[in-house]
Design a protein around this motif. Structure first.
Motif, PDB file in Angstrom:
ATOM      1  N   TYR B 133       8.504  -9.202  -1.788  1.00  9.72           N
ATOM      2  CA  TYR B 133       9.916  -9.192  -2.131  1.00  9.72           C
ATOM      3  C   TYR B 133      10.733  -8.100  -1.443  1.00  9.72           C
ATOM      4  CZ  TYR B 133       7.839 -12.045  -5.766  1.00  9.72           C
ATOM      5  OH  TYR B 133       7.118 -13.010  -6.429  1.00  9.72           O
ATOM      6  N   GLY B 134      10.063  -7.323  -0.617  1.00 13.34           N
ATOM      7  CA  GLY B 134      10.799  -6.294   0.134  1.00 13.34           C
ATOM      8  C   GLY B 134      11.229  -5.136  -0.718  1.00 13.34           C
ATOM      9  N   GLU B 135      12.021  -4.302  -0.128  1.00 16.73           N
ATOM     10  CA  GLU B 135      12.499  -3.082  -0.767  1.00 16.73           C
ATOM     11  C   GLU B 135      13.345  -3.428  -1.984  1.00 16.73           C
ATOM     12  OE1 GLU B 135      11.448  -0.194   0.057  1.00 16.73           O
ATOM     13  OE2 GLU B 135      12.709   0.856  -1.394  1.00 16.73           O
ATOM     14  N   GLU B 136      14.083  -4.498  -1.840  1.00 16.17           N
ATOM     15  CA  GLU B 136      14.983  -4.889  -2.921  1.00 16.17           C
ATOM     16  C   GLU B 136      14.198  -5.318  -4.163  1.00 16.17           C
ATOM     17  OE1 GLU B 136      18.461  -6.689  -1.914  1.00 16.17           O
ATOM     18  OE2 GLU B 136      18.806  -7.469  -3.944  1.00 16.17           O
ATOM     19  N   GLY B 137      13.115  -6.015  -3.934  1.00 11.95           N
ATOM     20  CA  GLY B 137      12.329  -6.488  -5.064  1.00 11.95           C
ATOM     21  C   GLY B 137      11.471  -5.399  -5.676  1.00 11.95           C
ATOM     22  N   MET B 138      10.997  -4.479  -4.832  1.00 13.60           N
ATOM     23  CA  MET B 138      10.105  -3.431  -5.342  1.00 13.60           C
ATOM     24  C   MET B 138      10.509  -2.135  -4.666  1.00 13.60           C
ATOM     25  SD  MET B 138       7.379  -2.757  -7.280  1.00 13.60           S
ATOM     26  CE  MET B 138       8.067  -1.189  -7.685  1.00 13.60           C
ATOM     27  N   PRO B 139      11.548  -1.467  -5.202  1.00 13.43           N
ATOM     28  CA  PRO B 139      12.021  -0.241  -4.551  1.00 13.43           C
ATOM     29  C   PRO B 139      10.933   0.821  -4.516  1.00 13.43           C
ATOM     30  CG  PRO B 139      13.606  -1.041  -6.170  1.00 13.43           C
ATOM     31  CD  PRO B 139      12.350  -1.839  -6.370  1.00 13.43           C
ATOM     32  N   GLU B 140      10.918   1.528  -3.426  1.00 14.60           N
ATOM     33  CA  GLU B 140       9.930   2.592  -3.215  1.00 14.60           C
ATOM     34  C   GLU B 140      10.026   3.631  -4.325  1.00 14.60           C
ATOM     35  OE1 GLU B 140       8.131   2.541  -0.119  1.00 14.60           O
ATOM     36  OE2 GLU B 140       6.810   3.992  -1.111  1.00 14.60           O
ATOM     37  N   GLY B 141       8.883   4.056  -4.816  1.00 16.95           N
ATOM     38  CA  GLY B 141       8.894   5.143  -5.793  1.00 16.95           C
ATOM     39  C   GLY B 141       9.031   4.681  -7.235  1.00 16.95           C
ATOM     40  N   GLN B 142       9.437   3.448  -7.464  1.00 14.95           N
ATOM     41  CA  GLN B 142       9.568   2.975  -8.842  1.00 14.95           C
ATOM     42  C   GLN B 142       8.250   2.397  -9.340  1.00 14.95           C
ATOM     43  OE1 GLN B 142      12.647   0.235  -9.747  1.00 14.95           O
ATOM     44  NE2 GLN B 142      14.254   1.473  -8.788  1.00 14.95           N
ATOM     45  N   PRO B 143       8.036   2.490 -10.637  1.00 18.59           N
ATOM     46  CA  PRO B 143       6.807   1.896 -11.160  1.00 18.59           C
ATOM     47  C   PRO B 143       6.899   0.365 -11.087  1.00 18.59           C
ATOM     48  CG  PRO B 143       8.171   2.685 -12.964  1.00 18.59           C
ATOM     49  CD  PRO B 143       8.856   3.099 -11.706  1.00 18.59           C
ATOM     50  N   PHE B 144       5.758  -0.275 -11.070  1.00 23.52           N
ATOM     51  CA  PHE B 144       5.720  -1.736 -10.973  1.00 23.52           C
ATOM     52  C   PHE B 144       6.437  -2.384 -12.162  1.00 23.52           C
ATOM     53  CE2 PHE B 144       4.429  -5.807  -9.697  1.00 23.52           C
ATOM     54  CZ  PHE B 144       3.832  -6.489 -10.744  1.00 23.52           C
ATOM     55  N   TRP B 145       6.167  -1.850 -13.364  1.00 21.75           N
ATOM     56  CA  TRP B 145       6.711  -2.487 -14.559  1.00 21.75           C
ATOM     57  C   TRP B 145       8.102  -2.000 -14.919  1.00 21.75           C
ATOM     58  CZ3 TRP B 145       5.253  -6.809 -16.507  1.00 21.75           C
ATOM     59  CH2 TRP B 145       3.911  -7.235 -16.384  1.00 21.75           C
ATOM     60  N   THR B 146       8.988  -2.946 -15.228  1.00 18.06           N
ATOM     61  CA  THR B 146      10.275  -2.615 -15.799  1.00 18.06           C
ATOM     62  C   THR B 146      10.546  -3.694 -16.854  1.00 18.06           C
ATOM     63  OG1 THR B 146      12.617  -2.289 -15.302  1.00 18.06           O
ATOM     64  CG2 THR B 146      11.456  -3.851 -13.938  1.00 18.06           C
ATOM     65  N   ASP B 147      11.801  -3.773 -17.360  1.00 18.60           N
ATOM     66  CA  ASP B 147      11.973  -4.755 -18.441  1.00 18.60           C
ATOM     67  C   ASP B 147      11.825  -6.175 -17.912  1.00 18.60           C
ATOM     68  OD1 ASP B 147      15.116  -4.020 -17.734  1.00 18.60           O
ATOM     69  OD2 ASP B 147      14.763  -6.161 -18.118  1.00 18.60           O
ATOM     70  N   LEU B 148      11.428  -7.058 -18.795  1.00 17.42           N
ATOM     71  CA  LEU B 148      11.037  -8.410 -18.413  1.00 17.42           C
ATOM     72  C   LEU B 148      12.095  -9.155 -17.602  1.00 17.42           C
ATOM     73  CD1 LEU B 148       8.989 -10.011 -21.314  1.00 17.42           C
ATOM     74  CD2 LEU B 148       8.257  -9.280 -19.056  1.00 17.42           C
TER      75      LEU B 148
END
Lengths: 344, 433, 338
Positions: B133-148
């Motif tokens: 999903y690229g940077e937009e889908g999984m921004p660098e430095g953020q944890p994998f999990w966020t709200d559903l």
């Protein structure tokens, strides 16, 4: 053991490589193998199409045999679990001929990717082979230099050694093989003037009428027409053998050739000394100055000197010839040994 | 009839809803003359669960190597869900094995997270998400999990496995597009087959009172608050309409919902707590309407809504995801941004027109029985599988040629690759995707 | 003309097509053409067929030949502006697979599509037999006429007096039903002998034949030679044979045994279900065609050994009929070069 020999086919062309292929199959059978040969048509222009040639080779399938012996690019790319390469040559236009500026591969981005593809495909073929043999040390050196693979030298032996038992010298120097500028038979004709009483026989097919014309013209210019026999055509094998068996010595001086040369092997098989030049290439792997022949600079004067020495001392010439034969035997340049290595 | 040898990869234990589904459909496939072999996809403890009963040969997927999968079956179908213990083997075996993926869940993030945790690669999920999903889908430095909701929007992880399939099945259109974008083969949309358990018939209308139920584990996703607000905002419904939550409700959620009711000045919902199947049936006996609101939608299709509809009761749904594809006259659709308002209008209408309750209930029941019948599913799946089987030789040949060229270092857009595609086309082997 | 003869072959496997190719090459050279045979290695494993056909299609022949003639599937997959396909038989592994299932059907459909594309691009397609033509027709593949391959060297076959031995020269495999002839022989008496020759891909079958001969008590009347028979050996065996028997189940596309027997003036014994062989033999005129069971075959064998005059008559008629049909190389070359 069931063996398939794979090589390439240029329809209606039958030269040394094709002779070797035929004799390989023949000798595999003589050594008790069930053998067959198949040759895949190969077309290398334009260079872009080389990709398809390699692609098709990679997608052919061989079954029903125990071993494949592959001789040429891109036939050696046909996959098979038990494959031995006997490299007569790679696609040199991707390697040393490219460096020498003699390639059909363009120097642009498109050519880059063709080169990359050839190298990648070659690497696959070399890696999946259980053994790589080359026909001459230079081929092996190129393989190591350009592709990083090791190999062993396995020289193609004489196809019909029994035709060359040798015999009494009838006092002429013989030059056989293809007649053209690179094979340099003209140097011998020029040299003859300096060796009175000696005869020269040049017997072999000229690449073109012009190549034949050159030799005739030089013979006339040098005034040695009476001592030169120019039999410039495809000489029947039996007649050729007769010429070798009756020679004083054989002169073979191609410019920078990869292999020993069949002419050299025929001469030594018949126990005749060989005259060659310092820049002849693979011939020098077996011809040693003073031991089994003469190695001189490629000039008429130097060649005349070598020819004169044989002419003046025929007994010595005979000894050197026998030494040449011993050198061939020491290297076991015969078909049974060759086959044994290819099927081991 | 062209019988197929089908490898049917699925969890195959008593606890799996997908196993229930797979069993129902497999029976129909067999009745249609096809050979079905169960290839269990569970991991470890779950793999040790006793197999479901059935006439099919059962193997664990890992008992057959890649060669066996290729030679023993005309096609292997993998029923993929989000629960790792039930789907581990599929994660490992999908790549390179040319399977048809049936994606029961469009959200596979839990599957991914647990799989990578299992193999000791904690950074795997985010790395994979960034690839997909690229940077937009999984921004660098953020944890994998966020709200559903974010997860579903940015990185549902559906593409992770779909790219390895030679064909895919979605149970509703709303995620079929995603599959079409990433799956190299054809994508079919087939409504989920579900044999709803028998529920008590709808009660007769009485005195203009309406009992609405929400079934299942109460959480925010089920939008119980919206139903309370619908009732509380209506003069007509207040006092006439009561809400029952059948199923376990965590204290926090219960408190929250009771608070909303109190603020609106209406009765709090009835909470039954966890119930077994018999108790569930008993609790439903006097229920007129079922609320099956979901926001966001995580599943590919909903067995719950099919159960509700099969019980012959009008069912409130949020009009998105798989729910939007149910024929509109068989449910009570509510806009996702206005669930309470639309629910209120629907319930008011039903209170005013009791005959509509029966009519709507009957339409719902018919849709549940026909649209979601295992026979309908099998009859849609079979031609899809036949098409894939028919295309397989062409695909294998194309892959072989393409992989040779890739081995030469020539990328997909290279002219040589184009020429090869043209050559295959000239051999009557054009792709028919 | 520069002509390429293209064939696809499993290395070291014998086969009639090798003889046809050699025969054709000789004939074309004799007529002044430059001919180069091209042997492409081929593995008939079903899953490997399509990529190999694609490879064949990539072989560049236009620059080397004025015309190419392809023999044996799937050599017809090559591309050339003047391609003549001599279609003798489709791939057995694809059209008669060991197991029939979805994937096998899909392979057959895909290979048939590829065959169709290759044949449509041809200048001419000639079926090597009636059976081949039927397959072309059935699969809606283009084809124009039947051109059976002639015997490569008919002059080598000699007609001698009839002896006591019935000869079978065919691949030693269950579908050629050598075992049926053993059972038939067991039901006959007299000096009648049977000679079974031909390569066996599975040694289990010749072993089974030997066991059967022993069990049936006819081991002393049967010679079993599971090996390739050279053309010279064949000529010797046929010269004094009583008859030639050929009963391949479903036929094999060449009917060479019939042609060879006829050339050597031997009566031909075959069965009603033997495909081309049955088609090529007129019962009671050029040979005997029986039901495919031991009793019927035994009856025919007894007839031949008891009534020598009949056997001679059948053999002579077979030869006359073959000569009449004029299936010589002239006609073949003319069609192929048209």
């Amino acid at each position: 053991m069931k063996v398939l020999v794979l090589s390439t086919l240029v329809p209606f062309v039958h030269g040394g490589a094709e002779e070797l292929y035929d004799h390989l199959v023949l000798n595999l059978r003589r050594q008790g193998m069930e053998a067959e040969g198949m040759r895949i048509p190969f077309y290398w222009n334009p260079a872009e199409e080389l990709i398809e040639e390699m692609l098709l080779a990679r997608n052919l399938r061989v079954s029903g045999v125990d071993r494949v012996i592959a001789l040429k690019f891109p036939a050696y790319m046909v996959p098979f679990p038990d494959k031995v390469l006997w490299l007569l040559h790679q696609y040199r236009q991707a390697y040393d001929l490219l460096d020498a500026g003699q390639s059909n591969i363009p120097g642009d981005a498109s050519g880059e990717r063709i080169l990359h593809a050839i190298r990648a495909a070659d690497a696959m073929a070399f890696r999946e082979s259980r053994q790589i043999y080359t026909n001459a040390p230079i081929t092996g050196r190129r393989l190591k230099h350009y592709n990083g693979f090791d190999s062993q030298v396995l020289r193609p032996p004489l196809n019909d050694p029994e035709l060359f038992p040798g015999g009494e010298s009838e006092g002429y120097i013989l030059a056989t093989g293809r007649v053209n500028d690179t094979k340099r038979q003209h140097l011998l004709v020029r040299a003859l003037r300096r060796v009175p009483g000696l005869r020269l026989v040049v017997a072999g097919p000229p690449d073109s009428p012009a190549d034949a014309e050159v030799l005739h013209r030089i013979a006339a210019q040098e005034g040695v027409e009476d001592r030169v026999t120019l039999d410039l055509r495809f000489v029947p094998r039996a007649h050729l053998a007769q010429l070798v068996n009756g020679a004083l010595g054989v002169a073979y001086l191609p410019f920078d050739e990869d292999s020993l040369g069949y002419c050299t092997m025929e001469a030594f098989r018949a126990a005749k000394p060989v005259i060659t030049t310092t820049d002849s290439g693979g011939v020098l792997d077996i011809v040693r100055e003073g031991e089994n022949g003469h190695v001189v600079p490629p000039s008429p004067e130097a060649l005349a000197g070598a020819m004169a020495r044989l002419h003046a001392a025929p007994a010595r010439a005979r000894d050197m010839g026998l030494a040449g034969r011993a050198a061939m035997e020491a290297q076991r340049l015969d078909w049974p040994t060759t086959i044994e290595r290819l099927v081991s | 009839m062209n019988a197929l040898r089908i490898g049917w990869s699925t969890p195959w234990n008593a606890r799996s809803a997908i196993a229930d589904f797979a069993g129902e459909v497999a029976h129909v496939l067999a009745a249609r003359g096809h050979e079905v072999t169960i290839l269990r996809s569970e991991a470890r403890e779950a793999a040790a669960l006793p197999p479901r009963p059935g006439p099919f040969p059962v193997f664990h997927m890992d008992e057959l190597d890649d060669e066996a999968l290729h030679t023993r079956f005309d096609v292997v179908v993998a029923h993929v869900g989000n629960h790792h213990p039930f789907h581990d083997a599929q994660v490992r075996r999908l790549p390179g094995n040319h399977m048809v993926g049936v994606f029961h869940d469009l959200f596979l993030a839990h599957l991914a997270a647990e799989y990578f945790h299992d193999i000791g690669d904690p950074l795997g999920p985010s790395r994979l998400a960034r690839e997909l999903y690229g940077e937009e889908g999984m921004p660098e430095g953020q944890p994998f999990w966020t709200d559903l909701e974010e997860m579903v929007r940015r990185r549902p992880m559906l593409e992770w496995l779909a790219t390895h399939c030679i064909g895919a099945v979605a149970h509703s259109s709303h995620y079929a597009e995603r599959l079409r974008a990433c799956c190299p083969g054809p994508v079919a949309v087939i409504p989920l087959a579900f044999v709803a358990p028998n529920m008590p018939p709808a009660p007769p209308q009485g005195e203009g009172r309406l009992t609405v139920a929400v079934i299942g584990h109460a959480n925010a996703n089920k939008r119980v608050d919206q139903v309370i607000m619908a009732i509380g905002s209506s003069v007509i419904l207040r006092g006439r309409c009561r809400l029952r939550v059948i199923g376990q409700a965590p204290d926090e959620e219960r408190t929250r919902l009771e608070g909303i009711a109190a603020a609106l000045g209406v009765e709090p919902p009835e909470f039954t707590g966890w119930v077994d199947d018999d108790e569930l049936r008993r609790q439903l006996r006097d229920v007129h309407v079922i609320a099956c609101l979901r926001n966001p939608v995580l599943e590919g299709a909903s067995a719950s809504v099919v159960t509700a509809m099969a019980s012959g009761r009008p069912t409130l749904v949020t009009d998105h995801g798989c729910y939007a594809e149910i024929p509109a006259d068989a449910v009570l659709p509510c806009r996702p941004e206005a669930e309470a308002l639309d629910a209120m209008r629907h319930l008011e209408r039903l209170v005013a027109d009791p005959a509509e309750i029966e009519a709507l209930g009957e339409r719902a029941r018919m849709v549940a029985l026909t649209r979601h019948a295992p026979t309908a599913y099998a009859d849609a799946l079979i031609p899809f599988l036949q098409r894939i089987v028919a295309d397989r030789p062409r695909q294998d040949a194309a892959e072989r040629i393409a992989s040779t060229l890739a081995g030469f270092g020539l990328p997909p857009e290279d002219p040589a690759r184009q020429r090869a595609a043209t050559l295959l086309k000239g051999m009557g082997l054009a792709p028919g995707k | 003309m520069r002509i390429g003869l293209i064939t696809a072959a499993l290395p070291l496997a014998g086969g009639a097509h090798r003889l046809i190719l050699e025969g054709l090459r000789e004939q074309l050279v004799a007529r002044g053409h430059e001919v180069e045979p091209v042997w492409l290695p081929f593995d008939a494993t079903p899953g490997e067929v399509l990529p190999q056909m694609a490879a064949f299609r990539m072989v560049r022949l236009d620059g080397y030949f004025d015309r190419v003639i392809t023999l044996r599937a799937p050599a017809h997959a090559v591309a050339h502006r003047r391609k003549v396909v001599w279609f003798t038989h489709p791939l057995r592994s694809i059209h008669e697979p060991e197991q029939e299932h979805g994937h096998a059907r899909a392979l057959r459909a895909a290979v048939t599509r590829a065959d169709a594309a290759a044949l449509r691009a041809a200048h001419a397609v000639l079926a090597g037999s009636e059976a081949a033509r039927e397959i072309l027709y059935r699969d809606k593949l283009p084809g124009s006429g039947v051109l059976p391959p002639p015997l490569p060297h008919p002059e080598r076959l000699r007609a001698g007096p009839l002896g006591d031995e019935v000869v079978v020269i065919a691949r030693m495999a269950p579908w050629n039903r050598q075992h049926l002839l053993l059972e038939a022989l067991a039901l006959t008496q007299g000096p009648l002998r049977l000679r079974l020759c031909g390569t066996a891909s599975d040694p289990a079958y010749p072993q089974a034949l030997r066991d059967a001969a022993r069990r049936l008590g006819i081991a002393d009347r049967v010679t079993i030679e599971p090996r390739w028979i050279t053309e010279e050996e064949k000529a010797n065996l046929l010269e004094n044979a009583l008859a030639v028997a050929t009963l391949p189940r479903h036929g094999n596309g060449h009917a060479y045994p019939v042609l060879e027997a006829a050339q050597a003036a031997r009566p031909i014994l075959t069965t009603t279900d033997a495909g081309e062989a049955a088609d090529a033999v007129a019962d009671g005129e050029t040979g005997l065609v029986t039901s495919p069971d031991p009793a019927s075959l035994a009856q025919a064998l007894d007839r031949l050994q008891a009534d020598r005059a009949l056997a001679v008559r059948l053999g002579a008629a077979a030869r006359a009929r073959a000569a009449q049909r004029g299936t010589g190389w002239d006609a073949v070359v003319e069609r192929l070069l048209a």
